[in-house]
Each structure stands twice: as C-alpha cells, then as structure tokens.
Design a protein around this motif. Structure first.
Motif, short mmCIF file in Angstrom:
data_model
loop_
_atom_site.label_atom_id
_atom_site.label_comp_id
_atom_site.label_asym_id
_atom_site.label_seq_id
_atom_site.Cartn_x
_atom_site.Cartn_y
_atom_site.Cartn_z
N SER A 179 0.82 -1.21 0.00
CA SER A 179 0.00 0.00 0.00
C SER A 179 0.85 1.26 0.00
O SER A 179 0.59 2.20 -0.76
N TYR A 180 1.88 1.27 0.82
CA TYR A 180 2.71 2.46 0.96
C TYR A 180 3.47 2.78 -0.32
O TYR A 180 3.44 3.90 -0.81
N PHE A 181 4.15 1.78 -0.86
CA PHE A 181 5.01 2.04 -2.02
C PHE A 181 4.25 2.06 -3.34
O PHE A 181 4.62 2.78 -4.26
N GLU A 182 3.19 1.27 -3.44
CA GLU A 182 2.44 1.21 -4.71
C GLU A 182 1.42 2.33 -4.81
O GLU A 182 1.31 3.00 -5.83
N THR A 183 0.68 2.55 -3.73
CA THR A 183 -0.41 3.52 -3.76
C THR A 183 0.05 4.91 -3.36
O THR A 183 -0.13 5.89 -4.09
N ILE A 184 0.68 5.01 -2.19
CA ILE A 184 1.02 6.33 -1.66
C ILE A 184 2.16 6.97 -2.44
O ILE A 184 2.07 8.13 -2.85
N ILE A 185 3.25 6.23 -2.64
CA ILE A 185 4.40 6.85 -3.31
C ILE A 185 4.22 6.89 -4.83
O ILE A 185 4.18 7.97 -5.43
N ILE A 186 4.10 5.73 -5.47
CA ILE A 186 4.06 5.71 -6.93
C ILE A 186 2.85 6.47 -7.48
O ILE A 186 2.98 7.30 -8.38
N LYS A 187 1.67 6.23 -6.94
CA LYS A 187 0.47 6.90 -7.44
C LYS A 187 0.53 8.40 -7.20
O LYS A 187 0.28 9.20 -8.11
N SER A 188 0.90 8.80 -5.98
CA SER A 188 0.96 10.22 -5.65
C SER A 188 2.02 10.93 -6.49
O SER A 188 1.78 12.02 -7.03
N VAL A 189 3.18 10.32 -6.61
CA VAL A 189 4.27 10.93 -7.39
C VAL A 189 3.89 11.03 -8.86
O VAL A 189 4.08 12.07 -9.50
N ASN A 190 3.33 9.95 -9.41
CA ASN A 190 2.94 9.97 -10.82
C ASN A 190 1.93 11.05 -11.13
O ASN A 190 1.97 11.71 -12.18
N GLU A 191 0.99 11.24 -10.22
CA GLU A 191 -0.05 12.25 -10.44
C GLU A 191 0.54 13.66 -10.49
O GLU A 191 0.03 14.53 -11.19
N GLU A 192 1.60 13.88 -9.74
CA GLU A 192 2.16 15.22 -9.64
C GLU A 192 3.22 15.51 -10.70
O GLU A 192 3.31 16.63 -11.20
N ILE A 193 4.05 14.52 -11.05
CA ILE A 193 5.16 14.80 -11.96
C ILE A 193 4.69 15.12 -13.37
O ILE A 193 5.41 15.79 -14.12
N ASN A 194 3.49 14.67 -13.72
CA ASN A 194 2.99 14.92 -15.08
C ASN A 194 2.94 16.41 -15.42
O ASN A 194 3.15 16.79 -16.56
N GLY A 195 2.66 17.24 -14.44
CA GLY A 195 2.55 18.66 -14.71
C GLY A 195 3.86 19.43 -14.57
O GLY A 195 3.92 20.61 -14.92
N TYR A 196 4.89 18.77 -14.05
CA TYR A 196 6.13 19.48 -13.77
C TYR A 196 7.36 18.88 -14.44
O TYR A 196 8.26 19.61 -14.84
N CYS A 197 7.43 17.55 -14.53
CA CYS A 197 8.68 16.89 -14.91
C CYS A 197 8.60 16.20 -16.27
O CYS A 197 7.66 15.46 -16.54
N GLU A 198 9.58 16.45 -17.08
CA GLU A 198 9.74 15.72 -18.34
C GLU A 198 11.09 15.01 -18.26
O GLU A 198 12.14 15.64 -18.20
N TYR A 199 11.03 13.67 -18.25
CA TYR A 199 12.26 12.90 -18.06
C TYR A 199 12.91 12.48 -19.37
O TYR A 199 12.22 12.34 -20.39
N VAL A 200 14.20 12.26 -19.29
CA VAL A 200 14.89 11.59 -20.40
C VAL A 200 14.31 10.18 -20.44
O VAL A 200 14.20 9.53 -19.38
N PRO A 201 13.87 9.68 -21.61
CA PRO A 201 13.21 8.37 -21.68
C PRO A 201 14.04 7.25 -21.02
O PRO A 201 15.25 7.19 -21.18
#
Length: 310
Positions: A199-221
């Motif tokens: 729950s912590y790593f899959e839902t809280i970290i990955i989901k929360s981080v993914n939702e936020e980085i879309n508007g701010y971060c563009e990564y090298v593929p």
C-alpha cells in the motif's frame, strides 16, 4: 526639532536601503555558491521542468543568477528540478520494493512459511535501514532549498504540487511497522506487514508521485523497471558462474550501494550538508565551506551520514 526628525528619517531610510542591498547581494552570492557544486551539472535524469508554463532545462538551471529579482525564480526552479530528480529515485526504489514484496508473498502462497517469514523480515529491515533515511534526506533537502525562497511553498496552507506531495508522503512507514510488530507466533502479522508495504510504495508513493510529476517533470526516456531488471540479470549472471549467493544478500548489497550513490551524487554534491547533532539539512552560506569535489563516487562524504551495514 524638525531638522532632527528629518535627519533621523533620512538615516533610517538610508540604513534600510543598505540593509536591503546587503540582503539581496547575500542571496545572490548564496545561490551562486550553491550552483558551483558539481552535482547540479549532472542532474541528467530530467530533460526539463515546467514552471508557470515555462520550460527550464539543465542549462538554464545552472545559469548563475546576477540580480536579486532572479533569485526567487531560480530557487523555485532548482527546488522543482531536484524534486523531479528525487521522484524518479523514489519510483525506482518503490518498484524494487514492490517486486520484493511479491516474492515474499509468493513464499507464503507456496506454503514455504519459514522462507516467507525471513523474506518479510529482510524486507522490513531493508526499508528501515536504507530507504527511509534516504527519503528523509531527500525531504530535508527539498525543504532547505525551498526555505530560501521569499515565500516558501512549505509555509503555504493551500499548496498542492510535487514539492508538497513529496513532503507529505515522507516516512511514517516506520511507525506503521512498529504498530504491526512481526511475531512468528502470529502469522497474520507478516501478511499485514506485506499489505502495508504494498500500500505504501504502490499507492502512496508511486500513485501520488505519478499524479504530480505529469505537470512538472519531463524525463529523459528510460525503461520503468530498469533498476530491478538490471539487478536480476546481474544476479543470474553470478549464479550462472556456479557462485552460491542468496538473492536477498545480493539485493541488500545493491540497495546499500545505490542509496549511497544517491546520497553522494544527489545530496552532498548539490551542496547540502547534514548536521549530525541537530539532524538537520542545511545549505552553507560561507563560501569557505564549499566542498571539495568528489574524485570518486566511492569516496566518503566529508559530512558524516550513518547508513548501517547490513
């Protein structure tokens, strides 16, 4: 009397101007010295970040500010840039933890109870000893840089962006583990712990981080599971040479060295320092405190950070 009041007012205004100029100059100098640390030139995971619909790449990030008015924008873009960098590290580690959690869960499903218990215990130790301290340093680094801004995001009540999200999700997982003590006399504690990890790593970290980085971060593929796949392949190559080695011992060593490299490259080499007495992260102002360049990633950082050997 009028002349005296006029003189006092003039003196106060003059003093205020000098103080403001000194303060402005100090902030410019502070940022200039921070950006002289080599790590800022090597934040190559992020292609660019977006701030107020404007894109900032690595070149614009490390461009030294010349005027005070540039400082706040520079601080904000630097903060978002390292937040994006840390977000990728968090995702990499979270995927490794999730894969490991599945291995532990499968042991129980295969009725290999002893292996399942050992696997879960090792996983909890791995998270507690290596990953939580690293995430805490990341949070403190973002915090320290953000506080240089005239209006720190951390002090804004209504704030919802990648920086605040990262600050909010930082570890309370240790408290969760402490409340859910493992006991081999009660196997449900192991099942519950594995659920907490998932729950912590899959839902809280990955989901929360993914939702936020879309508007701010563009990564090298990059390939999402590259870290896990790389380590599994390396382990298989070792086993293929008839070398007996526990996968968990191998994994713990890989995580320990990876955490160490992250702390050196993305913390110390960005100019952050750790005070072992107050356990606080700070950015030194005095130019004489500028770190010597690390000649090698294997070199010990000059400021002591304790990461236990497993």
């Amino acid at each position: 009397m009028f002349s005296l009041k006029l003189f006092m007012l003039s003196f106060l205004l003059f003093s205020a101007i000098l103080y403001t100029k000194a303060k402005e100059s100090k902030k410019v100098n502070h940022l200039q010295w921070i950006l002289k640390y080599s790590g800022w030139k090597h934040l190559n995971d992020v292609r660019y970040i977006t701030y107020y619909k404007k894109k900032f790449d690595l070149h614009s990030l490390i461009e030294l500010p010349k005027f005070y008015l540039e400082c706040n924008q520079k601080i904000r873009t630097m903060t978002i840039y390292i937040a994006c960098t840390y977000a990728k590290v968090l995702k990499n580690f979270s995927l490794v933890i999730i894969h490991t959690q599945k291995i532990c869960k499968n042991k129980f499903q295969e009725k290999d109870i002893i292996s399942g218990c050992i696997c879960t215990e090792e996983l909890v130790n791995m998270i507690s000893i290596f990953i939580v301290p690293m995430i805490t340093l990341m949070k403190d680094a973002i915090d320290a840089l953000d506080l240089l801004h005239t209006k720190p995001l951390i002090l804004c009540v209504m704030n919802n962006n990648i920086i605040s999200i990262l600050l909010k999700i930082i570890p309370n997982i240790i408290d969760k583990f402490n409340k859910q003590t493992l006991s081999r006399n009660e196997m449900s504690t192991y099942y519950q712990t594995l659920k907490i990890v998932k729950s912590y790593f899959e839902t809280i970290i990955i989901k929360s981080v993914n939702e936020e980085i879309n508007g701010y971060c563009e990564y090298v593929p990059y390939e999402t599971n590259y870290l896990w796949n790389e380590w599994v392949q390396e382990f298989n190559d070792i086993i293929g040479k008839d070398i007996k080695l526990s996968f968990f011992k191998f994994l713990i060593r890989k995580i320990m060295f990876y955490v160490r490299s992250v702390i050196i490259e993305k913390y110390f080499q960005l100019g952050f320092k750790f005070d072992p007495i107050t356990e606080e992260t700070f950015l030194p102002i005095d130019p004489t405190e500028l770190e010597l360049e690390f000649k090698s990633i294997d070199e010990e950082p000059s400021t002591p950070i304790q990461i236990e050997n497993y």
